[in-house]
Design a protein around this motif. Structure first.
Motif, short mmCIF file in Angstrom:
data_model
loop_
_atom_site.label_atom_id
_atom_site.label_comp_id
_atom_site.label_asym_id
_atom_site.label_seq_id
_atom_site.Cartn_x
_atom_site.Cartn_y
_atom_site.Cartn_z
N GLU A 1 0.81 -1.21 0.00
CA GLU A 1 0.00 0.00 0.00
C GLU A 1 0.84 1.27 0.00
O GLU A 1 0.35 2.35 0.36
CB GLU A 1 -0.92 -0.01 1.23
N LYS A 2 2.11 1.17 -0.37
CA LYS A 2 2.99 2.34 -0.28
C LYS A 2 2.46 3.53 -1.09
O LYS A 2 2.52 4.67 -0.64
CB LYS A 2 4.40 1.95 -0.76
N LYS A 3 1.96 3.25 -2.28
CA LYS A 3 1.49 4.34 -3.14
C LYS A 3 0.28 5.05 -2.51
O LYS A 3 0.23 6.28 -2.44
CB LYS A 3 1.13 3.81 -4.52
N ASN A 4 -0.70 4.23 -2.04
CA ASN A 4 -1.90 4.81 -1.43
C ASN A 4 -1.57 5.59 -0.17
O ASN A 4 -2.16 6.64 0.12
CB ASN A 4 -2.93 3.73 -1.13
N ILE A 5 -0.61 5.07 0.61
CA ILE A 5 -0.19 5.76 1.83
C ILE A 5 0.48 7.09 1.48
O ILE A 5 0.22 8.13 2.11
CB ILE A 5 0.77 4.87 2.65
N ALA A 6 1.33 7.07 0.45
CA ALA A 6 2.03 8.29 0.04
C ALA A 6 1.05 9.35 -0.45
O ALA A 6 1.18 10.54 -0.12
CB ALA A 6 3.05 7.95 -1.05
#
Length: 655
Positions: free
Chosen positions: A200-205
């Motif tokens: 989920e790195k992209k959504n978190i960013a």
């Protein structure tokens, strides 16, 4: 009439024999609260604890100890509910608990005062909350405390760095906005997303960038940075707890209720010192507003003693920190079983009173063990008889001793070599159910206890019983074998013909002579088939004797002083043999001093022989030892270490 008709409650009703450290199930909590038995002994200890809790004097630790099934987890849970002033099914726990105090006005007053102190309870079983591999790590205990504290605050407990990320957002008052932004962008709540942060790195960013005003590109590594910078410290934990407490109402307390901590830290010096430091740091930072209440199967002195006498001096601080002790005994276990399981109805009390009057003069003969065997409590009076029946008082203590012995000999599956999912209450209930269709007057025989623990026993330890069940047609002999198994490791119990007959007594009116003949016939069969061995008049269940001996050696801690005494005997009496040194030219004998690692054995003389062993702190400083030895009338011998040293130690132990 059948036995099942005399009980106040059905003996086959669901009874949770093992209380779990979970305070979320309202239905279970209601039942556990209703069935909790406040024994006379616990009542006294509870008074002392509440006095300390209500009037803090510097000690914020409580050590609740007791053998499995003694009710320590149940007590821990009740304390967690009470001090939090919890409501169960819209009813305050205190209202259900006060009637258990009966006429103890002091205890009732202390309880009422305690619940006026605003508090939150964090209740958990430390083994269940700990990571599988974390126990070997130096911060294993601290990580569990951090985990449950973070969860109680609403943050992610499984990964501390994610919890730290959430705390920082909260401190900037943007945590709620972040969760909204994350769910809008990912289509799932943050509570699910934080469990899959690697995916989920992209959504978190994107969510982080939205609430902070940073670019998405700069926000991509935010959690990686938190993971890299995250570290644990006891001081940091205490500061966070203090900060949490300060946000609450005045005099608020945060109390940690830790189940089975004794087994978790046993034999691990680092974990023991960490527990002491955590409690001490909370006391220093929070000034009595954070308590640590733990349970253990043994009292603290026993846990420390198992670590070794040379280490116990290091733990005076933890004893001071956990000065509030609540030890549950076998008498507590018996009282709990009697009140929760064996309470009789009016008809049952009347019938048993009649049996008591007919049999009371026979009790001392029927249940008295012979030939120097340990004597157990007998029926004291009519009320005691009514409360115990269909069990006999000796069975409560003897069975507990049996379980302790089996546990010490590693007979059980699972963690900590303990019964685990079984309890004394559960076993006694199973026995009561097995004979509930019998007529009143029937007694529970001791062999019936075996069935209650067999599912937790290692297969190899009960292999003889399994073999006997498959091959012997004499069912009484199989039952007797189970009784012999249970008493195998009970110190002070003489497994002879008269005592074994007591264990197998089924009725008050039973023909004792006929019973002994039946027991003797069964013993002869079991001995003939090599299920048991006979030594004089005593009989013993047979297991792998070599494994038993090996386990005994492992369980025996040999102090260094004892090893050195053995080396003294081995070297000077069996190898050198002579107590004097002969001057061949002058044909004169000179006595010499015996020394091992600087310790003088026997008398001092001008000449000496000193042996330096691998146990000496100077063993690896050979040149320094040679320099010290120059000018002395002394022969210096430095024993080799490693494999040879281990062989020397083994030979000393064998000798």
């Amino acid at each position: 009439m059948k036995l099942k008709t005399i009980f106040n409650k059905q003996v086959n009703r669901p009874i949770e024999g093992v209380i779990k450290a979970d305070a979320n199930d309202e239905v279970s909590l209601s039942i556990e609260l209703e069935e909790y038995v406040l024994t006379n002994e616990v009542e006294k200890r509870l008074e002392d604890f509440l006095e300390a809790y209500n009037n803090y004097t510097g000690v914020n630790g409580v050590w609740i100890s007791g053998f499995f099934g003694s009710g320590k987890s149940h007590l821990l849970k009740m304390l967690a509910l009470l001090l939090e002033n919890r409501y169960v099914k819209t009813v305050p726990v205190i209202e259900s608990f006060l009637p258990k105090c009966q006429d103890n006005k002091i205890l009732q007053g202390n309880l009422k005062k305690a619940i006026t102190i605003p508090a939150q309870s964090i209740l958990f079983n430390i083994d269940q909350k700990a990571d599988v591999t974390s126990k070997t790590e130096f911060d294993a205990l601290l990580s569990v405390f951090f985990k449950v504290f973070n969860e109680a605050c609403g943050y992610y407990g499984k990964q501390g760095y994610i919890a730290q990320f959430e705390k920082d957002l909260d401190s900037r008052e943007v945590y709620g906005d972040f969760k909204i932004a994350y769910e809008k962008g990912s289509g799932k709540p943050w509570q699910r997303g934080r469990e899959q942060v690697l995916l989920e790195k992209k959504n978190i960013a994107v969510a982080y960038a939205e609430i902070t005003g940073e670019t998405v590109e700069d926000s991509k590594g935010i959690l990686d940075q938190y993971r890299q910078d995250y570290n644990l410290s006891i001081e940091g934990f205490a500061k966070e707890v203090k900060a949490f407490i300060n946000k609450q109402s005045p005099n608020f307390r945060l109390n940690f209720f830790v189940d089975e901590v004794g087994q978790y830290i046993a034999e691990n010096v680092k974990l023991m010192t960490n527990l002491q430091t955590i409690a001490e740091s909370l006391a220093t930072k929070c000034q009595g507003r954070a308590w640590v209440i733990v349970t253990a199967q043994e009292d603290m002195e026993k846990v420390l003693g198992e670590m070794g006498n040379h280490q116990t001096k290091d733990f005076s601080k933890i004893q001071d920190r956990f000065a509030n002790r609540m030890k549950l005994t076998s008498r507590d276990v018996a009282e709990v079983i009697q009140k929760r399981l064996l309470m009789k109805n009016e008809e049952g009390i009347k019938l048993l009173a009649e049996i008591y009057e007919r049999q009371k003069h026979n009790f001392s003969t029927l249940f008295k063990f012979t030939d120097g065997s340990h004597q157990y409590r007998n029926f004291q009076d009519k009320d005691h008889f009514v409360h115990c029946y269909p069990f006999i008082p000796y069975q409560f203590t003897l069975f507990q001793s049996a379980i302790r012995g089996l546990s010490q000999h590693n007979a059980f599956e699972g963690k900590h070599s303990s019964v685990g999912e079984r309890s004394m209450l559960g076993v006694f209930q199973e026995v009561a159910i097995s004979i509930e269709e019998q007529q009143i007057g029937r007694l529970a025989t001791f062999d019936l206890m075996f069935q209650g623990i067999r599912s937790t026993l290692k297969s190899n330890i009960q292999s003889a019983i399994i073999l006997a069940e498959d091959n012997l047609t004499n069912q009484f002999a199989v039952r007797l074998l189970k009784a012999l198994f249970l008493v195998k490791y009970v110190e002070g119990f003489k497994a002879n013909l008269p005592n074994l007959s007591i264990l197998m007594l089924e009725e008050f009116e039973q023909d004792i002579s006929e019973l002994r003949n039946q027991v003797q016939e069964a013993l002869s069969l079991l001995e003939q088939q090599t299920y048991i061995q006979r030594t004089g008049e005593l009989y013993e269940y047979l297991t792998d004797e070599e494994k038993d001996i090996e386990q005994e050696i492992k369980n025996t801690e040999v102090e260094v002083s004892k090893v050195l005494e053995g080396l003294n005997t081995l070297i000077f009496d069996e190898i050198i043999k002579t107590s004097k040194i002969r001057n061949r030219e002058g044909r004169q004998d000179y006595p010499y001093s015996r020394k091992i690692d600087g310790t003088l054995y026997r008398r001092e003389h001008e000449l000496s022989i000193q042996v330096i062993t691998p146990f000496s702190g100077q063993h690896d400083q050979e040149k320094a030892l040679q320099m010290e030895n120059m000018g002395r009338d002394e022969l210096l011998i430095i024993l080799p270490s490693d494999v040879i040293a281990h062989r020397n130690k083994e030979s000393v132990l064998t000798t």
